[in-house]
Design a protein around this motif. Structure first.
Motif, PDB file in Angstrom:
ATOM      1  N   VAL A  80      -6.092   5.784   0.345  1.00 63.03           N
ATOM      2  CA  VAL A  80      -6.831   4.876   1.218  1.00 63.03           C
ATOM      3  C   VAL A  80      -6.002   3.616   1.385  1.00 63.03           C
ATOM      4  CG1 VAL A  80      -8.948   3.560   1.530  1.00 63.03           C
ATOM      5  CG2 VAL A  80      -9.023   5.811   0.417  1.00 63.03           C
ATOM      6  N   LEU A 130      -4.460   0.604  -8.776  1.00 63.56           N
ATOM      7  CA  LEU A 130      -5.622   1.233  -8.167  1.00 63.56           C
ATOM      8  C   LEU A 130      -6.772   0.232  -8.104  1.00 63.56           C
ATOM      9  CD1 LEU A 130      -6.038   4.132  -7.098  1.00 63.56           C
ATOM     10  CD2 LEU A 130      -7.249   4.625  -9.232  1.00 63.56           C
ATOM     11  N   THR A 174      -9.165  -3.923 -11.266  1.00 67.75           N
ATOM     12  CA  THR A 174      -7.992  -3.140 -10.908  1.00 67.75           C
ATOM     13  C   THR A 174      -7.405  -2.443 -12.129  1.00 67.75           C
ATOM     14  OG1 THR A 174      -7.456  -4.630  -9.081  1.00 67.75           O
ATOM     15  CG2 THR A 174      -5.654  -3.293  -9.951  1.00 67.75           C
ATOM     16  N   LYS A 187      -5.955   0.398  -0.997  1.00 61.54           N
ATOM     17  CA  LYS A 187      -6.668   0.680  -2.243  1.00 61.54           C
ATOM     18  C   LYS A 187      -5.743   1.170  -3.354  1.00 61.54           C
ATOM     19  CE  LYS A 187     -11.047  -0.076  -1.133  1.00 61.54           C
ATOM     20  NZ  LYS A 187     -11.917  -0.988  -1.910  1.00 61.54           N
ATOM     21  N   TRP A 188      -4.636   1.786  -2.959  1.00 62.18           N
ATOM     22  CA  TRP A 188      -3.678   2.314  -3.926  1.00 62.18           C
ATOM     23  C   TRP A 188      -2.324   1.710  -3.566  1.00 62.18           C
ATOM     24  CZ3 TRP A 188      -2.338   8.249  -4.320  1.00 62.18           C
ATOM     25  CH2 TRP A 188      -1.430   8.440  -5.381  1.00 62.18           C
ATOM     26  N   TRP A 245     -10.490   8.496 -10.391  1.00 61.97           N
ATOM     27  CA  TRP A 245     -11.539   7.544 -10.028  1.00 61.97           C
ATOM     28  C   TRP A 245     -11.313   6.220 -10.764  1.00 61.97           C
ATOM     29  CZ3 TRP A 245     -12.283  12.597 -11.304  1.00 61.97           C
ATOM     30  CH2 TRP A 245     -12.980  13.415 -10.413  1.00 61.97           C
ATOM     31  N   SER A 263       0.845  -1.188   0.000  1.00 59.92           N
ATOM     32  CA  SER A 263       0.000   0.000   0.000  1.00 59.92           C
ATOM     33  C   SER A 263       0.885   1.244   0.000  1.00 59.92           C
ATOM     34  CB  SER A 263      -0.891   0.002   1.246  1.00 59.92           C
ATOM     35  OG  SER A 263      -1.505   1.258   1.426  1.00 59.92           O
ATOM     36  N   THR A 318     -12.050   2.929  -6.137  1.00 56.59           N
ATOM     37  CA  THR A 318     -11.181   3.871  -5.432  1.00 56.59           C
ATOM     38  C   THR A 318     -11.299   5.273  -6.017  1.00 56.59           C
ATOM     39  OG1 THR A 318      -9.605   2.118  -4.930  1.00 56.59           O
ATOM     40  CG2 THR A 318      -8.803   4.373  -4.768  1.00 56.59           C
ATOM     41  N   HIS A 319     -11.280   6.258  -5.133  1.00 55.79           N
ATOM     42  CA  HIS A 319     -11.233   7.668  -5.526  1.00 55.79           C
ATOM     43  C   HIS A 319     -10.031   8.306  -4.843  1.00 55.79           C
ATOM     44  CE1 HIS A 319     -12.682  12.015  -4.772  1.00 55.79           C
ATOM     45  NE2 HIS A 319     -12.137  11.958  -5.976  1.00 55.79           N
ATOM     46  N   ILE A 320      -9.129   8.888  -5.619  1.00 57.32           N
ATOM     47  CA  ILE A 320      -8.017   9.655  -5.075  1.00 57.32           C
ATOM     48  C   ILE A 320      -8.431  11.122  -5.108  1.00 57.32           C
ATOM     49  CG2 ILE A 320      -5.598  10.289  -5.324  1.00 57.32           C
ATOM     50  CD1 ILE A 320      -5.172   7.635  -6.794  1.00 57.32           C
TER      51      ILE A 320
END
Length: 265
Positions: free
Chosen positions: A104, A148, A213, A107-108, A207, A91, A152-154
């Motif tokens: 998160v 990603l 993935t 998630k990334w 996003w 991560s 997931t939203h960065i």
């Protein structure tokens, strides 16, 4: 909304670039002052730039990107094998505490090959073909397989210096949803086997609104500059390279490769 094509590279954000101004005070003093000084530095660097200062740049200005596109499937195969093998890809929040404001946990994920000029020999050895290709990038600063997770939203963030430019090579791009980035006022997307080149000092967010993935090869390289911008950019990048947050990330990567459990992993 734009779609990346071989003629007009458009894409995603500087995911591995430093995050927004709201990050903890552990950042170098020069960068903590960046809220006031970064605009001045960036204007001086922009005035010395040998390439446009637009948010998204024409990949044809960077001929080495053609080498990545030509061998993208070999790069993807090495990425998938390295990510699947032990110890895998950690991560980003666990490796780089400076990214916890936007990443998160879990998630990334990021498999580092190079980071701020430092080689990650364990991972380069797992990806020999990719290693040979990225070493041809002029002014290489960082090279990372950026992974990603679905959903997931960065959130919005910016890179720390206009002295660096980011390139993404699409390796695995889900087609069952909307995987996109906003950079400034523009929304852009990836395509597998295509490169996009962009300036991550523009506000951007990402996003992965799909069930699969997304994986890109993320490369940061030095902006082609004349002086005085080159001297300013070299000084800032040198400060970053020696800073506590880069050195802590290096230490965390070593711990990860030794099999230690990291916080937020």
């Amino acid at each position: 909304m734009d779609v990346a094509t071989s003629d007009a590279p458009i894409g995603l954000p500087g995911e591995a670039a430093a995050a927004s101004d709201s990050l903890p005070c552990r950042r170098p003093l020069l960068l903590r002052w960046g809220k006031h000084l970064r605009g001045t530095f960036d204007r001086l660097i922009a005035a010395s730039s040998l390439v446009p200062n637009a948010p998204v740049l024409d990949m044809r200005a960077f001929p080495w990107t053609a080498v990545l596109r030509a061998d993208w499937e070999a790069i993807r195969n090495e990425a998938l094998a390295a990510i699947a093998a032990q110890p895998g890809a950690p991560s980003l929040a666990a490796i780089s505490p400076d990214h916890r404001a936007i990443a998160v946990p879990g998630k990334w994920r990021s498999l580092f090959l190079w980071g701020y000029g430092y080689r990650i020999d364990e991972n380069l050895a797992r990806c020999p073909h990719t290693s040979r290709l990225i070493e041809q990038v002029p002014g290489l600063n960082s090279a990372i397989f950026s992974i990603l997770a679905p959903g997931t939203h960065i959130p919005p963030h910016r890179g720390v210096t206009k002295g660096l430019i980011t390139c993404h090579l699409g390796l695995v791009v889900p087609r069952d949803g909307d995987v996109r980035m906003r950079i400034g006022s523009r929304v852009v997307r990836w395509a597998e086997g295509e490169t996009l080149v962009f300036d991550d000092t523009y506000d951007h967010e990402v996003w992965n609104d799909s069930a699969h993935t997304r994986i890109v090869l993320l490369i940061q390289f030095r902006r082609p500059l004349r002086n005085p911008g080159r001297w300013i950019a070299d000084t800032l990048i040198g400060v970053l390279r020696r800073s506590a947050f880069v050195q802590e990330a290096r230490a965390n990567l070593r711990r990860w490769h030794r099999g230690e459990t990291l916080a937020d992993a």
